[in-house]
Design a protein around this motif. Structure first.
Motif, PDB file in Angstrom:
ATOM      1  N   GLN A   1       0.835  -1.200   0.000  1.00  0.00           N
ATOM      2  CA  GLN A   1       0.000   0.000   0.000  1.00  0.00           C
ATOM      3  C   GLN A   1       0.866   1.244   0.000  1.00  0.00           C
ATOM      4  O   GLN A   1       1.921   1.281   0.600  1.00  0.00           O
ATOM      5  CB  GLN A   1      -0.966   0.008   1.176  1.00  0.00           C
ATOM      6  CG  GLN A   1      -0.335  -0.136   2.529  1.00  0.00           C
ATOM      7  CD  GLN A   1      -1.386  -0.337   3.605  1.00  0.00           C
ATOM      8  OE1 GLN A   1      -2.532  -0.644   3.333  1.00  0.00           O
ATOM      9  NE2 GLN A   1      -0.985  -0.170   4.837  1.00  0.00           N
TER      10      GLN A   1
ATOM     11  N   GLY B   1      -8.749  -1.785  -6.157  1.00  0.00           N
ATOM     12  CA  GLY B   1      -9.558  -0.867  -5.370  1.00  0.00           C
ATOM     13  C   GLY B   1      -9.280   0.592  -5.633  1.00  0.00           C
ATOM     14  O   GLY B   1      -9.351   1.414  -4.729  1.00  0.00           O
TER      15      GLY B   1
ATOM     16  N   LYS C   1     -10.307   1.781   1.683  1.00  0.00           N
ATOM     17  CA  LYS C   1      -9.087   1.047   1.333  1.00  0.00           C
ATOM     18  C   LYS C   1      -8.446   0.446   2.565  1.00  0.00           C
ATOM     19  O   LYS C   1      -7.928  -0.673   2.520  1.00  0.00           O
ATOM     20  CB  LYS C   1      -8.097   1.963   0.613  1.00  0.00           C
ATOM     21  CG  LYS C   1      -8.463   2.225  -0.816  1.00  0.00           C
ATOM     22  CD  LYS C   1      -7.447   3.108  -1.490  1.00  0.00           C
ATOM     23  CE  LYS C   1      -7.919   3.434  -2.900  1.00  0.00           C
ATOM     24  NZ  LYS C   1      -7.125   4.432  -3.550  1.00  0.00           N
TER      25      LYS C   1
ATOM     26  N   SER D   1      -8.000  -3.462   2.864  1.00  0.00           N
ATOM     27  CA  SER D   1      -6.651  -4.029   2.936  1.00  0.00           C
ATOM     28  C   SER D   1      -6.487  -4.912   4.166  1.00  0.00           C
ATOM     29  O   SER D   1      -5.811  -5.936   4.111  1.00  0.00           O
ATOM     30  CB  SER D   1      -5.585  -2.935   2.900  1.00  0.00           C
ATOM     31  OG  SER D   1      -5.479  -2.292   4.141  1.00  0.00           O
TER      32      SER D   1
END
Length: 174
Positions: A119, A142, A150, A154
């Motif tokens: 990320q 996404g 998010k 995640s």
């Protein structure tokens, strides 16, 4: 070998650990769109008539054009909301299926043992991008989610990837 000793791994392989369908968020409902367009049309028509009575007849056409452009922009926006992204994690594979607003389908199949979730975060805004990284390749996922969405997504996906890395569990009692 009798039937009690037979082990079929296929049901375990097909059991999803994680399944999500991501769609773009649209805050304006169909009823809200109709109300908004009715308001824009009435205001544009009233202002256009006012200018028409003053002798500035081309302004009336520009108000009508303005209302049509707003209508067209919202229709394009609603059409783009038809895009989806499906992510399925099983003990043996990760499938990512993207369907564009035009209906174009793209699919990827990844091995969960070789995939990590990466990320890109900003200190002020939170998570900006999510990637599935496998063998040096990055797959963005996404992209139309907000930062909070998010983060939640995640966390759930990371737990599913960890479960896939532990491998399938076989419980003959259940």
């Amino acid at each position: 070998m009798d039937e009690r000793n037979h082990f079929d791994p296929q049901p375990i392989a097909d059991t999803p650990l994680f399944c999500a369908r991501l769609t773009p968020h649209r805050s304006l409902s169909r009823g809200g769109f109709i109300a908004l367009m009715a308001f824009v049309t009435v205001v544009s028509f009233a202002a256009g008539v006012m200018f028409l009575m003053m002798g500035a007849w081309p302004v009336f056409a520009f108000f009508a054009l303005n209302a049509l452009i707003i209508y067209w922009a919202f229709k394009v926006n609603f059409r783009r909301a038809a895009a989806t992204e499906d992510i399925l994690v099983t003990p043996y594979e990760i499938r990512v299926r993207r369907v564009s607003h035009r209906g174009h389908v793209v699919e990827w199949t990844l091995n969960p043992l070789w995939v990590r979730l990466e990320q890109k975060a900003h200190a002020e805004f939170g998570i900006e991008k999510l990637y599935l990284v496998s063998r040096g390749r990055r797959l963005s996922i996404g992209s139309f989610l907000g930062p909070e969405e998010k983060a939640s997504f995640s966390t759930a996906l990371r737990e599913a990837l960890q479960a896939a890395n532990r491998g399938p569990t076989y419980n003959p009692v259940t």
